[in-house]
Scaffold this active site. Sequence first.
Site, PDB file in Angstrom:
ATOM      1  N   ASP A  80       0.829  -1.205   0.000  1.00  0.00           N
ATOM      2  CA  ASP A  80       0.000   0.000   0.000  1.00  0.00           C
ATOM      3  C   ASP A  80       0.866   1.258   0.000  1.00  0.00           C
ATOM      4  O   ASP A  80       2.083   1.208   0.274  1.00  0.00           O
ATOM      5  CB  ASP A  80      -0.917  -0.031   1.235  1.00  0.00           C
ATOM      6  CG  ASP A  80      -2.263   0.622   0.973  1.00  0.00           C
ATOM      7  OD1 ASP A  80      -2.352   1.471   0.073  1.00  0.00           O
ATOM      8  OD2 ASP A  80      -3.223   0.284   1.699  1.00  0.00           O
ATOM      9  N   ASP A 101     -10.765   2.090  -3.323  1.00  0.00           N
ATOM     10  CA  ASP A 101     -11.307   1.717  -2.009  1.00  0.00           C
ATOM     11  C   ASP A 101     -12.830   1.713  -2.042  1.00  0.00           C
ATOM     12  O   ASP A 101     -13.461   1.243  -1.105  1.00  0.00           O
ATOM     13  CB  ASP A 101     -10.829   2.714  -0.940  1.00  0.00           C
ATOM     14  CG  ASP A 101      -9.470   2.326  -0.370  1.00  0.00           C
ATOM     15  OD1 ASP A 101      -8.928   1.276  -0.766  1.00  0.00           O
ATOM     16  OD2 ASP A 101      -8.950   3.080   0.481  1.00  0.00           O
TER      17      ASP A 101
HETATM   18  C1  GLA Z   1      -5.744   1.776   2.185  1.00  0.00           C
HETATM   19  C2  GLA Z   1      -6.178   0.608   1.324  1.00  0.00           C
HETATM   20  C3  GLA Z   1      -7.244  -0.180   2.032  1.00  0.00           C
HETATM   21  C4  GLA Z   1      -6.702  -0.651   3.369  1.00  0.00           C
HETATM   22  C5  GLA Z   1      -6.205   0.516   4.189  1.00  0.00           C
HETATM   23  C6  GLA Z   1      -5.490   0.058   5.435  1.00  0.00           C
HETATM   24  O1  GLA Z   1      -6.748   2.710   2.316  1.00  0.00           O
HETATM   25  O2  GLA Z   1      -6.626   1.040   0.073  1.00  0.00           O
HETATM   26  O3  GLA Z   1      -7.680  -1.265   1.257  1.00  0.00           O
HETATM   27  O4  GLA Z   1      -5.666  -1.567   3.139  1.00  0.00           O
HETATM   28  O5  GLA Z   1      -5.303   1.328   3.451  1.00  0.00           O
HETATM   29  O6  GLA Z   1      -5.035   1.100   6.218  1.00  0.00           O
END
Ligand code: GLA
Length: 738
Positions: A480, A550
């Site tokens: 990420d 997301d």
């Molecule tokens: C980001 C990712 C999510 C999740 C969060 C965790 O927003 O896109 O899918 O993994 O971080 O903090």
Amino acid sequence: MCRLCCACALLFGSLVLSRAEAQSTPPAIRFDAGTKVFRIDAADITYVLGVNENGQVQTLYWGKRLSPGDHFAAARNLPSPSSFDLPITVTPQEYVGWGGGLYVEPDLKITFPDGNRDLALKYVSHTISYRSLAIVMKDISREVYVTLSYEVDAETGILRRSATIENRTAAPFTIEQVAAGTWNLPRGTDYRLRYLTGRWAGEWNVKEQPVQPGKTILESRRGTTGAQNNPWFAIDQSGRSDQDEGSVWFGALGWSGSWQIAVEQDQLQQVRVTGGPNAFDFGYLLKQGERYQTPAFYGGYSSHGIGEASRLMHRFEVDSVLPNHPAPKLRPVLYNSWEATEFNVDEAGQTKLAEKAASIGVERFVMDDGWFGQRKNDHAGLGDWYVNPEKFPHGLKSLIDKVHSLHMEFGLWVEPEMVNPDSDLYRKHPDWVLNFPGRPQTEGRNQLVLNLARPDVRAYVFGFLDKLLTENDIAFLKWDYNRNWSEPGWPAMAPDAEKNVYVDFTRNFYGILAELRQKHPAVEIESCSGGGSRVDLGVMQYVDEVWPSDNTDAFDRLRIQNGFTYAYSPGVMMAWVTDSPTWVNQRNLSLEYRFLSAMQGSLGIGANLNKWGPDDFEKAKEMIAEYKTIRETIQRGALYRLVAPDGGSQQSVTESVSRDGKQAVTFAFLHSSTELYPFPRIFPRGLDENASYSVRVLAGKLAAETPQTASGAYWMHAGVDLELRGDFQATLFTLTHN
Ligand code: GLA
């Protein structure tokens, strides 16, 4: 014409090759020494360039494949239309330095230590191998060499271009702007640009605008790819192309740092597309004896509309870009804990979710954020990559063993390039972040960006990841990256080399990924950046899948996924089934609808399984089992947008046809029926007219009169009526070759 060309002309006459013939013919790159014209033929395209009387490399043709006997005259500078526009600025060049009277976007701009900033590149030599061409250019007086590389893909005709700048002068110089190259379109005035734009939870909007005199810059200044624009473009001739018909020139930049694609229509209506690292705040100090290679800029041409342009991209990514190409593994069905537990992960809770996930047919269990350091929320812990002892008193091993005993692989979330100021790492190494000394350090999600360009930071990041993968049986990392850059200083460097951070950071990011993959070849990686903010053909060389957004609302996802597939393959597009009502819109959607939306990509489950009842488990098990029978078609097949969910459409219909043509999978979605209007008839595509196909309905209903078996011609021309009524309804059916 050389003897070989005469022979070709005799053999093929003036015939233009059919598509099938073109695709089965190996690529060819030829040079005519008499005219100094290079010609590249592959799949359904021909690309022609020549060295003109001034030694510049000039574009002559890019488009549909021509007959082998077609002959191009030598390249010639365009005359000045007036004293205001000199030949250098009106002549469409493949790669032009900033010098002379150049007013259009340059491919290269250099400042030399003596203050001189003039650069005039001329052809020196070339080499041709089976499917690549390298042209060497040199400045008229200085020892600056530029090698233009062209590599053509036999199956799709997609060209990969890059440029390598070499400093053979006696002193360092600064590259102030650099591109991989310029794509020049046929002269014309009615072009339309399609591009992608968006933001967190709203990525992948397809926008269109006419190409007009002046310049449009698609870009990221964020240090990473970004969602505001994605480094992809498609240009067609407006009014003369759609999903299936008409010429489309398209391309994408393989770079995960700040980037720019300039789409420019010049004074003589020449359309040029120039792409490379973003010129804003750029400055790469190239020492004597060093080389700098640009990212790749890929370009393709479709004579069958934007639908075919997307299919060519998908095929190219799967066959030529992704790790393990030409046969990357199909995506397993995964479970991810994020939406269920957020930061509240512990051994007991994850074990319970894993047991439930295994019972519905999940193949990979992924524990998301919260497992490391003092990570209770997003305020602390990033950078401290030890297993949190309160949450996991037995380390990760006992959870991993449990997941394996349930016949699933284990995956883990990491965010390696970031640090919370509230972390041991930051307390120990405050100088490891991007910063301008004495200035504020702007936080995003309570975190700062580690300067991965620094060798010690690179070593730290590689070291902890390598250790994690060596000590634990981990099959998958979700990598990420939850903010963009601010204060991009690198104070440890001399001032004239500080801006090298834009290149060195991204190179080290790729370097770590490559090294990890080499050392742990079985481990797969997902690129995530708070959703789809780091998706591009650069990172896709090192990762197996990407997270588009997301936003997991299954209705919003129809539009998001549609936009995504303009540039990228459904085979890398992760899509989760999450809870209803969704956190995004508080919208209620049936579990079946949520599954059908996510099954258009690489299926994952992100729901809180602790909230599910027996019927939900039953339904999920059934849908996952069905998905496994069609996933190869979805992930590898040819995608047709039968009804795109753009422009307020109430419907969305996609069809995927397997590579062997034996299976076609169609998903249809209805937002709301109104005023008794039935769902429009749909017309599948890509079938063999003369073959017979049987229909199978996996979800929803077709009209009662639909035949069980009919010819490809019937399905494609007579079409299929669906019984879709109500709000947020969906249907899935397959056609299978008998
Ligand atoms: C980001 C990712 C999510 C999740 C969060 C965790 O927003 O896109 O899918 O993994 O971080 O903090």
